[in-house]
Design a protein around this motif. Structure first.
Motif, PDB file in Angstrom:
ATOM      1  N   SER A 240      19.770 -14.089  30.246  1.00 25.04           N
ATOM      2  CA  SER A 240      18.841 -14.195  29.762  1.00 25.04           C
ATOM      3  C   SER A 240      17.941 -13.932  29.749  1.00 25.04           C
ATOM      4  CB  SER A 240      19.090 -14.710  32.040  1.00 25.04           C
ATOM      5  OG  SER A 240      20.291 -15.093  32.337  1.00 25.04           O
TER       6      SER A 240
ATOM      7  N   ARG B  99      17.146  -9.870  22.672  1.00 23.01           N
ATOM      8  CA  ARG B  99      16.193  -8.569  23.584  1.00 23.01           C
ATOM      9  C   ARG B  99      15.829  -7.687  21.879  1.00 23.01           C
ATOM     10  NH1 ARG B  99      18.759  -8.950  27.704  1.00 23.01           N
ATOM     11  NH2 ARG B  99      17.515  -9.401  29.824  1.00 23.01           N
TER      12      ARG B  99
ATOM     13  N   GLU C 273       9.119 -11.494  26.989  1.00 22.80           N
ATOM     14  CA  GLU C 273       9.776 -10.625  26.464  1.00 22.80           C
ATOM     15  C   GLU C 273      10.050 -10.830  25.119  1.00 22.80           C
ATOM     16  OE1 GLU C 273      14.150  -9.062  27.855  1.00 22.80           O
ATOM     17  OE2 GLU C 273      13.717 -10.789  29.272  1.00 22.80           O
TER      18      GLU C 273
ATOM     19  N   GLU D 257       8.665 -19.548  27.312  1.00 21.21           N
ATOM     20  CA  GLU D 257       9.210 -20.488  28.638  1.00 21.21           C
ATOM     21  C   GLU D 257      10.443 -19.431  29.224  1.00 21.21           C
ATOM     22  OE1 GLU D 257      10.804 -24.363  27.931  1.00 21.21           O
ATOM     23  OE2 GLU D 257       8.241 -24.470  27.939  1.00 21.21           O
ATOM     24  N   PRO D 258      10.320 -19.015  30.088  1.00 22.56           N
ATOM     25  CA  PRO D 258      12.334 -17.942  29.730  1.00 22.56           C
ATOM     26  C   PRO D 258      13.155 -19.172  29.182  1.00 22.56           C
ATOM     27  CG  PRO D 258      10.531 -18.677  31.892  1.00 22.56           C
ATOM     28  CD  PRO D 258       9.924 -19.134  31.003  1.00 22.56           C
TER      29      PRO D 258
ATOM     30  N   GLU E 226      17.374 -19.313  29.947  1.00 25.20           N
ATOM     31  CA  GLU E 226      18.665 -18.811  30.752  1.00 25.20           C
ATOM     32  C   GLU E 226      19.821 -19.848  29.775  1.00 25.20           C
ATOM     33  OE1 GLU E 226      18.633 -20.644  34.233  1.00 25.20           O
ATOM     34  OE2 GLU E 226      16.645 -20.466  34.643  1.00 25.20           O
TER      35      GLU E 226
ATOM     36  N   SER F 110      13.341 -13.563  29.679  1.00 27.35           N
ATOM     37  CA  SER F 110      12.080 -13.912  30.916  1.00 27.35           C
ATOM     38  C   SER F 110      10.739 -14.246  29.777  1.00 27.35           C
ATOM     39  CB  SER F 110      11.726 -12.797  32.142  1.00 27.35           C
ATOM     40  OG  SER F 110      11.834 -11.837  31.634  1.00 27.35           O
ATOM     41  N   LYS F 111       9.615 -14.934  30.682  1.00 27.23           N
ATOM     42  CA  LYS F 111       9.077 -14.830  29.859  1.00 27.23           C
ATOM     43  C   LYS F 111       8.051 -13.974  29.559  1.00 27.23           C
ATOM     44  CE  LYS F 111       4.662 -17.341  29.649  1.00 27.23           C
ATOM     45  NZ  LYS F 111       3.164 -17.922  30.770  1.00 27.23           N
TER      46      LYS F 111
END
Length: 144
Positions: free
Chosen positions: A118, A139, A123, A94-95, A97, A120-121
């Motif tokens: 942020s 990340r 990732e 679920e993204p 932010e 995203s899905k």
């Protein structure tokens, strides 16, 4: 409504929230509310006695268990399964932010997660910190 019902509801709600946080503090409050409920069955008119009984039980359990938990956690061989998650790889489901929570799957578990970026899905991320129920991720490959 009968007062003991309110105590029982409070104990149940505190217990359910405890199961989500796993801190043990709400468990002791839940047991205190349960004791207050039992006291309300014996002395239904004495709200102050109910509150004092529940408070003393919750305080006693907290004070009694704190040294035991500290001793247990510092013992040789204790492994907090939650700390093993730091450094592991996960996938955003679920993204996320900045300033908001998302969801990350790490191994077979799904966690609420925050990030300074942020994301995203789908990732790939790395867990950098674990709170009680929320992890912080970045990340995969970013080394801040």
């Amino acid at each position: 409504m009968i007062v003991w019902v309110f105590w029982l509801i409070a104990a149940g709600v505190l217990f359910v929230v405890e199961m989500m946080t796993l801190t043990f503090y709400l468990l002791w409050l839940s047991i205190g509310a349960l004791v207050a409920g039992v006291v309300s069955l014996i002395v239904p008119e004495a709200l102050l006695i109910q509150v004092i009984a529940g408070s003393l039980v919750a305080l006693g359990l907290t004070l009694f268990s704190k040294p035991l938990v500290s001793k247990f956690r510092s013992s040789h061989g204790f492994k907090d399964t939650g700390t093993e998650i730091v450094g592991r790889q996960g996938v955003v489901i679920e993204p996320i932010e900045q300033g908001r929570y998302g969801q990350v799957k790490v191994g077979g578990d799904t966690w609420s997660a925050s990030s300074d970026q942020s994301l995203s899905k789908d990732e790939v991320v790395r867990v950098v910190k674990r709170g009680t129920t929320i992890i912080k991720v970045e990340r995969w490959g970013d080394m801040n």
